[in-house]
Design an enzyme around this catalytic site. Structure first.
Site, PDB file in Angstrom:
ATOM      1  N   CYS A 160      -3.158   8.695   3.380  1.00  0.00           N
ATOM      2  CA  CYS A 160      -2.899   8.121   2.049  1.00  0.00           C
ATOM      3  C   CYS A 160      -4.101   8.275   1.136  1.00  0.00           C
ATOM      4  O   CYS A 160      -3.974   8.250  -0.079  1.00  0.00           O
ATOM      5  CB  CYS A 160      -2.530   6.660   2.189  1.00  0.00           C
ATOM      6  SG  CYS A 160      -3.739   5.737   3.130  1.00  0.00           S
ATOM      7  N   GLU A 162       0.887  -1.169   0.000  1.00  0.00           N
ATOM      8  CA  GLU A 162       0.000   0.000   0.000  1.00  0.00           C
ATOM      9  C   GLU A 162       0.915   1.205   0.000  1.00  0.00           C
ATOM     10  O   GLU A 162       1.619   1.430   0.979  1.00  0.00           O
ATOM     11  CB  GLU A 162      -0.865   0.030   1.267  1.00  0.00           C
ATOM     12  CG  GLU A 162      -1.732  -1.195   1.481  1.00  0.00           C
ATOM     13  CD  GLU A 162      -2.897  -1.235   0.523  1.00  0.00           C
ATOM     14  OE1 GLU A 162      -3.201  -0.204  -0.093  1.00  0.00           O
ATOM     15  OE2 GLU A 162      -3.492  -2.309   0.383  1.00  0.00           O
TER      16      GLU A 162
HETATM   17  P1  NAP Z   1       8.406   4.808   4.583  1.00  0.00           P
HETATM   18  O1  NAP Z   1       9.515   5.727   4.863  1.00  0.00           O
HETATM   19  O2  NAP Z   1       8.427   4.021   3.332  1.00  0.00           O
HETATM   20  O3  NAP Z   1       8.324   3.845   5.850  1.00  0.00           O
HETATM   21  C1  NAP Z   1       7.316   2.894   5.973  1.00  0.00           C
HETATM   22  C2  NAP Z   1       7.774   1.763   6.871  1.00  0.00           C
HETATM   23  O4  NAP Z   1       8.819   1.041   6.234  1.00  0.00           O
HETATM   24  C3  NAP Z   1       8.328   2.213   8.202  1.00  0.00           C
HETATM   25  O5  NAP Z   1       7.918   1.307   9.201  1.00  0.00           O
HETATM   26  C4  NAP Z   1       9.833   2.130   7.996  1.00  0.00           C
HETATM   27  O6  NAP Z   1      10.548   1.948   9.188  1.00  0.00           O
HETATM   28  C5  NAP Z   1       9.900   0.888   7.146  1.00  0.00           C
HETATM   29  N1  NAP Z   1      11.123   0.728   6.391  1.00  0.00           N
HETATM   30  C6  NAP Z   1      11.893   1.690   5.832  1.00  0.00           C
HETATM   31  N2  NAP Z   1      12.936   1.121   5.178  1.00  0.00           N
HETATM   32  C7  NAP Z   1      12.818  -0.222   5.349  1.00  0.00           C
HETATM   33  C8  NAP Z   1      13.596  -1.343   4.936  1.00  0.00           C
HETATM   34  N3  NAP Z   1      14.689  -1.200   4.198  1.00  0.00           N
HETATM   35  N4  NAP Z   1      13.180  -2.585   5.307  1.00  0.00           N
HETATM   36  C9  NAP Z   1      12.061  -2.752   6.043  1.00  0.00           C
HETATM   37  N5  NAP Z   1      11.302  -1.720   6.471  1.00  0.00           N
HETATM   38  C10 NAP Z   1      11.666  -0.474   6.112  1.00  0.00           C
HETATM   39  O7  NAP Z   1       7.000   5.564   4.577  1.00  0.00           O
HETATM   40  P2  NAP Z   1       6.426   6.609   5.645  1.00  0.00           P
HETATM   41  O8  NAP Z   1       7.170   7.882   5.488  1.00  0.00           O
HETATM   42  O9  NAP Z   1       6.327   5.999   7.009  1.00  0.00           O
HETATM   43  O10 NAP Z   1       4.942   6.775   5.129  1.00  0.00           O
HETATM   44  C11 NAP Z   1       4.557   7.736   4.186  1.00  0.00           C
HETATM   45  C12 NAP Z   1       4.089   7.090   2.925  1.00  0.00           C
HETATM   46  O11 NAP Z   1       3.183   6.039   3.219  1.00  0.00           O
HETATM   47  C13 NAP Z   1       3.324   8.036   2.023  1.00  0.00           C
HETATM   48  O12 NAP Z   1       3.873   7.933   0.746  1.00  0.00           O
HETATM   49  C14 NAP Z   1       1.904   7.512   2.024  1.00  0.00           C
HETATM   50  O13 NAP Z   1       1.199   7.681   0.830  1.00  0.00           O
HETATM   51  C15 NAP Z   1       2.089   6.080   2.309  1.00  0.00           C
HETATM   52  N6  NAP Z   1       0.923   5.539   2.951  1.00  0.00           N
HETATM   53  C16 NAP Z   1       0.143   4.693   2.252  1.00  0.00           C
HETATM   54  C17 NAP Z   1      -0.978   4.151   2.835  1.00  0.00           C
HETATM   55  C18 NAP Z   1      -1.838   3.180   2.090  1.00  0.00           C
HETATM   56  O14 NAP Z   1      -2.656   2.554   2.736  1.00  0.00           O
HETATM   57  N7  NAP Z   1      -1.685   3.025   0.811  1.00  0.00           N
HETATM   58  C19 NAP Z   1      -1.306   4.469   4.156  1.00  0.00           C
HETATM   59  C20 NAP Z   1      -0.488   5.344   4.847  1.00  0.00           C
HETATM   60  C21 NAP Z   1       0.634   5.876   4.227  1.00  0.00           C
HETATM   61  P3  NAP Z   1      11.250   3.174   9.959  1.00  0.00           P
HETATM   62  O15 NAP Z   1      10.167   4.088  10.380  1.00  0.00           O
HETATM   63  O16 NAP Z   1      11.936   2.509  11.086  1.00  0.00           O
HETATM   64  O17 NAP Z   1      12.184   3.805   8.966  1.00  0.00           O
END
Ligand code: NAP
Length: 521
Positions: A295, A256
């Site tokens: 999102c 997602e």
């Molecule tokens: P993110 O930076 O991609 O992080 C998401 C999750 O992935 C966090 O728990 C992060 O951990 C983890 N992560 C990062 N690098 C990783 C790796 N190499 N291996 C495993 N896990 C890893 O995203 P975000 O900034 O939290 O969220 C914002 C984005 O989420 C926006 O683009 C939004 O559109 C999207 N979003 C989508 C939905 C949906 O349902 N489609 C819902 C909400 C948000 P850490 O925090 O420890 O780095």
């Protein structure tokens, strides 16, 4: 300094080594630290596999549903405390905090009811059986059985409560143990919720692990019966999809990710009508709720040219009625962004949009803030852009994850509208505001291939609906392309991700006895 522990092998463990600071986004005060340094991820997964999995698979749907009900009730009993923590750790107004925490409890309660409905069975039947030859000797059915693995859930920062429990509810009901990794920046709320569940001993051993900090080498320990459900940026999603556990060993993954959701106004909607008002209200709600860090938030506002100035003025007025400031203060509608990084990213996004469109409300600054916040806090007042050319690439390519949206003028023709919505390359949800069946049909069918959900706002739903931004457990959540190409929730549909669908082939009466009274979904 409070250290946020992880819950691993049914014990709370505080990670070693460098920790990430968790910051109150209103005051910029460091409120805790989290690290998973030194945690044995292999042992964590193994414990879920050897203890949690058999325990959950011994239970039938009714028993797992009862478990979900208990978890929902336990969290509900701590609701006020959780709402306060959500405000402190995520900058959420009380309304925003409810959206997250009540969303978690509501989704658990929904899947608890589904478990009760399914009753004392351990598998499901998919659709109707089919005769595959000349007589019932040649018959086929499809069944779902729980996968014999572990569900790893990696979540985004914006919904620490809902994100954890909307995924866990479905996995537990299906019969899989969960290893949850909330985003580190806001994990304090997820950790407290898990603590409540653990304190009351509501889950079998091994049914839940929580990792507060980096995911380390977690994915290295997954194989073909395991699943990964990821919510976050497409960049991280792409990394996880390419991991050998997925590519080589066949772990199932659901992503997602980003989404440029659109709202469409029918040219036949009169100004000052209920439908027009609902459109304006819901656009503003999506721009301001959770400071636009949703999102499903509307990012592209498609308006017929002849309504553009009326919509611009109505949005301007309504946005002016949404005070920005300290989320603890009553009446404040827009709190700060969740982190300093988030504010930096949104500012950069606003600059990129400013090069392609004109700002008609806000400029990326803090605005007039309510409360004694001084220079502190990650605030940004809502910014409304207007693009002259509705095909302006930046508007369709750049998800600015804050209180930001862009007005786009259209001819009002369904064909053009569908083409514009498609420029987003896949969205979670788009909305149509109209009372005309013909318009709704043409636009809905035109944009459906590019959206996971299409919401129709009309005079009949005005004031009675949560709008397109609310994800409901009964309906699918997810979207094609840029949105991650995933699917979650959707009532019983969500269970399929955690279960194996198998075709059963043979003599009809024998197969009927095999599947017994299991519900058909
Ligand atoms: P993110 O930076 O991609 O992080 C998401 C999750 O992935 C966090 O728990 C992060 O951990 C983890 N992560 C990062 N690098 C990783 C790796 N190499 N291996 C495993 N896990 C890893 O995203 P975000 O900034 O939290 O969220 C914002 C984005 O989420 C926006 O683009 C939004 O559109 C999207 N979003 C989508 C939905 C949906 O349902 N489609 C819902 C909400 C948000 P850490 O925090 O420890 O780095």
């Amino acid at each position: 300094m409070k250290q946020i522990p992880s819950y691993v092998q049914d014990r709370w463990i505080t990670g070693q080594g460098p920790a990430r600071a968790l910051v109150d986004p209103t005051t910029e005060e460091v409120i805790a630290e989290a690290s998973t340094g030194g945690i044995d991820f292999a042992a964590c997964v193994e414990h879920a596999r050897t203890r949690g999995l058999p325990a959950l698979q011994d239970m039938d749907f009714a028993a797992r549903g009862a478990l979900l009900e208990n978890v929902a009730q336990a969290l509900h009993a701590h609701r006020d405390e959780l709402l306060e923590l959500s405000t402190r750790s995520g900058g959420n107004t009380r309304g925003d905090a409810k959206f997250d925490v009540d969303g978690a409890i509501g989704t658990l309660a929904h899947y608890a009811r589904l478990g009760k409905e399914f009753g004392p069975v351990r598998h499901l039947v998919d659709g109707e059986g089919v005769q595959t030859g000349r007589s019932p000797r040649a018959w086929g059915e499809h069944i779902h059985t729980p996968r014999r693995g572990v569900a790893v859930h990696v979540n985004a920062f914006n919904f620490p409560a809902w994100g954890l429990f909307e995924k866990a509810a479905v996995a537990w009901l299906a019969g899989m143990p969960v290893v949850a990794k909330p985003a580190t920046s806001t994990c304090i709320l997820a950790q407290r919720m898990v603590e409540i569940v653990v304190e009351q001993n509501l889950l079998p051993p091994g049914a839940l692990a929580l990792l507060c900090g980096s995911a380390g080498d977690l994915l290295d320990h997954l194989g073909g019966q395991d699943v990964i459900a990821f919510t976050g940026s497409s960049k991280t999603g792409a990394l996880l999809r390419a991991h050998p556990c997925v590519v080589e060993r066949g772990a199932r993954i659901n992503v997602e990710a980003d989404s440029l959701n659109a709202a469409v106004l029918d040219p036949a909607v009169e100004e000052d009508s209920e439908t027009f008002d609902a459109f304006v209200r819901e656009v503003v709600r999506d721009m301001t709720q959770k400071a636009g860090q949703k999102c499903t938030a509307i990012r592209r506002i498609l308006v017929p040219r002849e309504r553009l100035s009326a919509v611009r003025e109505a949005l301007r007025e309504e946005l002016a009625r949404q005070p920005v400031g300290d989320p603890r203060r009553k009446g404040v509608k827009v709190g700060p962004l969740a982190t300093a990084d988030q504010l930096r990213d949104v500012r950069a996004g606003v600059e990129r949009l400013a090069a392609a469109a004109k700002a008609v409300v806000g400029d990326g600054g803090r605005g007039d803030l309510v409360g004694e916040v001084g220079e502190r806090g990650f605030f940004m007042a809502p910014v409304l852009f207007e693009a002259q050319d509705p095909r302006t690439p930046a508007v369709h390519a750049d998800e600015v994850f804050g209180p930001v949206a862009t007005l786009l003028p259209t001819s009002g023709e369904p064909a053009e509208i569908s083409e514009l919505v498609a420029l987003g390359e896949g969205s979670l949800v788009s909305s149509i505001y109209s009372d005309r069946a013909d318009f709704v049909r043409e636009v809905a069918l035109g944009i459906a291939p590019y959206n996971g959900r299409v919401y129709v706002g009309s005079a009949k739903t005005a004031g009675k609906s949560l709008g397109p931004g609310a994800v409901l457990p009964q309906l699918l959540h997810g979207g094609p392309g840029r949105a991650g190409a995933g699917e979650e929730l959707g009532g019983p549909r969500g269970l399929a991700f955690y279960m194996q669908r198998t075709a059963l082939q043979g003599y009809k009466p024998l197969l009927e006895k095999t599947i017994g009274t299991a519900p058909r979904v």
